[in-house]
Design an enzyme around this catalytic site. Sequence first.
Site, PDB file in Angstrom:
ATOM      1  N   ILE A 183       0.865  -1.187   0.000  1.00  0.00           N
ATOM      2  CA  ILE A 183       0.000   0.000   0.000  1.00  0.00           C
ATOM      3  C   ILE A 183       0.898   1.233   0.000  1.00  0.00           C
ATOM      4  O   ILE A 183       1.905   1.257   0.701  1.00  0.00           O
ATOM      5  CB  ILE A 183      -0.892   0.004   1.256  1.00  0.00           C
ATOM      6  CG1 ILE A 183      -1.769  -1.241   1.272  1.00  0.00           C
ATOM      7  CG2 ILE A 183      -1.766   1.259   1.305  1.00  0.00           C
ATOM      8  CD1 ILE A 183      -2.513  -1.430   2.574  1.00  0.00           C
ATOM      9  N   CYS A 184       0.513   2.265  -0.782  1.00  0.00           N
ATOM     10  CA  CYS A 184       1.287   3.504  -0.817  1.00  0.00           C
ATOM     11  C   CYS A 184       1.433   4.037   0.609  1.00  0.00           C
ATOM     12  O   CYS A 184       0.476   3.999   1.384  1.00  0.00           O
ATOM     13  CB  CYS A 184       0.584   4.552  -1.660  1.00  0.00           C
ATOM     14  SG  CYS A 184       0.700   4.247  -3.423  1.00  0.00           S
ATOM     15  N   PRO A 185       2.539   4.631   1.038  1.00  0.00           N
ATOM     16  CA  PRO A 185       3.749   4.865   0.266  1.00  0.00           C
ATOM     17  C   PRO A 185       4.755   3.724   0.291  1.00  0.00           C
ATOM     18  O   PRO A 185       5.845   3.879  -0.235  1.00  0.00           O
ATOM     19  CB  PRO A 185       4.355   6.097   0.953  1.00  0.00           C
ATOM     20  CG  PRO A 185       3.995   5.888   2.387  1.00  0.00           C
ATOM     21  CD  PRO A 185       2.656   5.193   2.391  1.00  0.00           C
ATOM     22  N   MET A 186       4.398   2.587   0.899  1.00  0.00           N
ATOM     23  CA  MET A 186       5.375   1.492   0.983  1.00  0.00           C
ATOM     24  C   MET A 186       5.777   0.992  -0.404  1.00  0.00           C
ATOM     25  O   MET A 186       6.862   0.428  -0.561  1.00  0.00           O
ATOM     26  CB  MET A 186       4.814   0.326   1.809  1.00  0.00           C
ATOM     27  CG  MET A 186       4.623   0.647   3.287  1.00  0.00           C
ATOM     28  SD  MET A 186       6.077   1.383   4.064  1.00  0.00           S
ATOM     29  CE  MET A 186       7.251   0.030   3.931  1.00  0.00           C
ATOM     30  N   THR A 187       4.918   1.220  -1.409  1.00  0.00           N
ATOM     31  CA  THR A 187       5.253   0.794  -2.763  1.00  0.00           C
ATOM     32  C   THR A 187       6.577   1.393  -3.198  1.00  0.00           C
ATOM     33  O   THR A 187       7.517   0.667  -3.560  1.00  0.00           O
ATOM     34  CB  THR A 187       4.153   1.229  -3.758  1.00  0.00           C
ATOM     35  OG1 THR A 187       3.784   2.581  -3.474  1.00  0.00           O
ATOM     36  CG2 THR A 187       2.925   0.342  -3.647  1.00  0.00           C
TER      37      THR A 187
END
Lengths: 77, 184
Positions: free
Chosen positions: A12-16
């Site tokens: 999930i953003c921002p982990m992308t």
Amino acid sequence: MPDARIDITREICPMTYVRVKLALEALPDGGVLEVHLKGAEPLKNVPRSAKDDGHEVLSFDASPDGSARLVLRAHHP
Amino acid sequence: MALTESQIQRYSRQILLREVGGKGQARLLERPVRVEGANAATDVAVAYLAAGGSPIDGVAPEDGFLAGASLDAFNPDARSARVPVASLAAAGVTPTLPVAVVVGGDGLAWTAGGCPDCLAATAATLSARVAPADAVLLGSLAALVLQRLALGLEAAGPARLIRLSGITPAAARGLRCPRHLEEI
């Protein structure tokens, strides 16, 4: 042939982009990373963030199901 | 030093910053800050530093939102057995390490490994008492300076001084305020 591959389709953003950034950091200058991603936000943000950080987009292939294959070349100053 | 999964999650927003990255985050985690003396601003600085992953060598603050809390509970990375490399000192206390930030009531003085006498002379011009209203500004700025020093973003050199009257958001961002930044 990429030097490394990562799959961020379940992130999930921002982990992308965090995963992509860390993977690129781990490569030598000029190293090639293949990224599998999915979702409107990552498809829009990941290539742009990589470019903002000075890396190079070698290719970007989107599929009808919303996923994409992004190939990046790492550039370290 | 590789980041653990829990560290990648905890520091994700910091890692995204261009000046930081995974390498910068690892550097922050490896460079403990020794707290020497205390005032309201150093209490705030300790909170920001501990949250950002800098291990703290010294007691937990007596004041502010970390008062009575254990640094371990706040952030497990805030405790370290490593030797500290930088000092965070209250005005009136002489830092014992060459990389240091001294926080007083009207500004802060700092050096990235410059001459200690120069830092002492610069820091002596700071007032000792920190008004509570200024503590957050001074403390967060002191934490920012120490993080930048840990990341190697500041050149070594003589002691530098930032006066409270000259702190604008632009100055805080770039540590540069031509009209008000005084250097010795």
